[in-house]
Design a protein around this motif. Sequence first.
Motif, PDB file in Angstrom:
ATOM      1  N   CYS A  13       0.848  -1.196   0.000  1.00  0.00           N
ATOM      2  CA  CYS A  13       0.000   0.000   0.000  1.00  0.00           C
ATOM      3  C   CYS A  13       0.886   1.249   0.000  1.00  0.00           C
ATOM      4  O   CYS A  13       1.863   1.319   0.744  1.00  0.00           O
ATOM      5  N   TYR A  15       0.318   4.178   1.116  1.00  0.00           N
ATOM      6  CA  TYR A  15       0.014   5.209   2.101  1.00  0.00           C
ATOM      7  C   TYR A  15       0.826   5.052   3.389  1.00  0.00           C
ATOM      8  O   TYR A  15       1.994   5.339   3.393  1.00  0.00           O
ATOM      9  N   CYS A  16       0.276   4.525   4.455  1.00  0.00           N
ATOM     10  CA  CYS A  16       0.952   4.718   5.745  1.00  0.00           C
ATOM     11  C   CYS A  16       2.061   3.700   5.995  1.00  0.00           C
ATOM     12  O   CYS A  16       2.251   2.745   5.249  1.00  0.00           O
ATOM     13  N   CYS A  20       0.985  -2.497   4.617  1.00  0.00           N
ATOM     14  CA  CYS A  20       0.079  -3.600   4.276  1.00  0.00           C
ATOM     15  C   CYS A  20       0.329  -4.079   2.848  1.00  0.00           C
ATOM     16  O   CYS A  20       0.528  -3.271   1.930  1.00  0.00           O
ATOM     17  N   CYS A  49      -7.487  -0.832   5.071  1.00  0.00           N
ATOM     18  CA  CYS A  49      -8.321   0.289   5.509  1.00  0.00           C
ATOM     19  C   CYS A  49      -8.858   1.029   4.283  1.00  0.00           C
ATOM     20  O   CYS A  49      -8.535   0.687   3.142  1.00  0.00           O
ATOM     21  N   ILE A 183      -4.772  -0.360  10.294  1.00  0.00           N
ATOM     22  CA  ILE A 183      -4.633  -1.818  10.361  1.00  0.00           C
ATOM     23  C   ILE A 183      -3.786  -2.219  11.573  1.00  0.00           C
ATOM     24  O   ILE A 183      -4.068  -3.227  12.237  1.00  0.00           O
TER      25      ILE A 183
HETATM   26 FE1  SF4 Z   1      -2.406   1.273   3.704  1.00  0.00          FE
HETATM   27 FE2  SF4 Z   1      -4.307   1.439   5.544  1.00  0.00          FE
HETATM   28 FE3  SF4 Z   1      -2.493  -0.500   5.684  1.00  0.00          FE
HETATM   29 FE4  SF4 Z   1      -1.782   1.973   6.179  1.00  0.00          FE
HETATM   30  S1  SF4 Z   1      -3.204   0.749   7.385  1.00  0.00           S
HETATM   31  S2  SF4 Z   1      -0.654   0.548   4.908  1.00  0.00           S
HETATM   32  S3  SF4 Z   1      -3.054   3.130   4.753  1.00  0.00           S
HETATM   33  S4  SF4 Z   1      -4.025  -0.213   4.091  1.00  0.00           S
END
Ligand code: SF4
Length: 702
Positions: A13, A15-16, A20, A49, A183
């Motif tokens: 992913c 993003y954060c 993930c 998420c 997550i």
């Molecule tokens: Fe991506 Fe959400 Fe996992 Fe962060 S918690 S890596 S934003 S899927």
Amino acid sequence: MSSESDDAVKTICPYCGVGCGIQIQQGADRGDVNFRPWGDAPVNEGRICIKGGAATQVIDHEDRLTEPLIKEDGAFREATWEEAYDRIVSEMERIREAHGPDGMGFYGSSKTMNEENYLLQKLARRYGTNNVDNCTRMCHASTVWALRTSLGAGAMTNSMEDLEAAADVFWIQGANPGEQHPIANSQYFRQAVLEGATVIQVDPHANKTTRSFDIEETDRHMHLQLNPGADIPLLNVVLKTILERHEAEPDAGWIDEEFVAERTEGFEHLKETLADFDKEEAAAEAGVPLEDIELAAEKYAMANNAAIFTGMGMSQHTCGVDNVQNEINLALITGNLGKPGTGVNPLRGQNNVQGTSDVGAMPNVLPGYQLVDDDEARESVEEVWGFEVPDEPGLTNVEISHEAGKSVHGLYVMGENPVMSEPDGNVVEERLESLEFMVAQDIFMTETAEFADVVLPATTWAERGGTVTNTDRRVQRMRGVEKVHENTKHDLEILMEVGSRLFGEEEFRFDDVEAVFEELREVCPIYHGMTYDGLGEEGLHWPCYEKGDEGDQFLYEDSFDTENGLGRIEGVRHQPPAEVPDEEYPLILTTARLEEHYNTGTMSRRSPTLSRQHPENFVDVHPNDADRYGIEDGDTVTLRSRRGEIEVRAQVTEDIKEGVVWTTPHFAAASANRLTNDVLDDRAKIPEYKAAAADIAVTVSD
Ligand code: SF4
């Protein structure tokens, strides 16, 4: 560089920092890139998420940059790559000739991969400057400083898996994983709570984290709602309580005496610092009942294993280093380090902010956190690179910005948006205007790219491969599908071309991403034992010093990575924020992010799913303040600080304390960073985003 598969590919992913695993699959139309779950992904086991699920929505967005742009007479025109490269190379050469190599600054990006940031910092150093930095400066520079100085490595001491399995108490301070690391919150923290663990949350704002632990047995969840900037007084009450109780009951286990004696130094300094400390006064300063802090201290100290999670509420202060040092003090005196389920664990914001720092895109360190002013370390890197690296630390990104038009005349920006991410954004724009030359490589025309002379269209995270390092030091591979727009280029290709044109093919031309990773691991001791293929689908936690090392789930089992192997305790005293409320600006402004958006919103604001959730900025106002200012829920209000004003919608809520207002940095039209203060922590140079003086007034009644 081709993509690695034409079917669904496993990637990470964008993003954060949780990291993930997801899959992406390209349809018959190249722009049709779809999200697929990755059921047995190592970090998230298929869970995702809202941001991760919507990540592919912006890959073929109509705003994508698809051709290079050159600014002429104040307006952009399309250009060929050849023209763009010629302009970049000639301007960078001219700036070096006219002002010396420190006349340029380089911004790496935590949204790009390890190999790309590695090559960017190598380009800066080959150019002759250490003026290279990344957005870790804005989020956890102070955390990295404190952890590196007092324990050895600027990263999470433990990993999420061992924490879930072993921790009895989670102490979460200045972080909101329910919103920022969803997550991690749902899969690890919440799961542990369901199995009996206790959460102590320290935050000025009640938020999704608070609500996610709203369990029946309320004594297993405490929310200490402190005043912004009062973390040191609150933690000093905790420490003093533990010291006092230990003196009264030396065998009760309040302090781990053996651990303190054998593995730490500085305990006496802590005791001296707190000798005349007044707990009642400090609790009042923090705005939290003394008995609540004492109860929290007891829960932490009496746990078998207690883990601290620390976020930007701690780090983004002028006293950020001391804030984190106090968390380290707490962990060290109670022996909560060097074993599963413990530690001091920063929750990193971006999917590669850990890796961007690991690979040396910082002004004071080379790959693997080797100090640029450590002759032996620097020479070992120079031997591989074949050129000399300046031996003085360079400017941080906010310092580069402060020096724009003074000692810095050119800027190379890869995937960053300082107009929105740096504090005091109105002045950042003026500074960028004063540069002689700026190049921006990005996927969209950002608020920052508007100020560039050359804009290069890069591919997105989904169109290329490479490695990223998540919040618990796990290095994982990203894999890409085919490029959506023919004339875009991967960041790595762009950097190779610029580097080769400036300094020759030998130093900057690589066959593929793996070849860059190979050179990276050669100069980066903590990655040295990894191979690109060996990362597989599971990835590896650093440190990995030799081939075959399996990586460490937790650090410091036998000793700390400090010079003498001891963990450093150091007492710290309260330092109020640089700006406190007064008659003209009677409120404290604090800022934070939302689950549905991502930092400056370049990607998330363009996602229909995410934008629908939060299409515009807002400010949380306490009901008593709302009464005082005549504000109704939904009114449009003007929020002002000494640096500017924004118009936002008021949300009247008891989530925030009286006297405090809370807003976000995600929205270009009304970003919190038009208001925030660019005063810095002396050592880590992180700005104080979390506390500024502010005022509010109704503009339009609902
Ligand atoms: Fe991506 Fe959400 Fe996992 Fe962060 S918690 S890596 S934003 S899927």
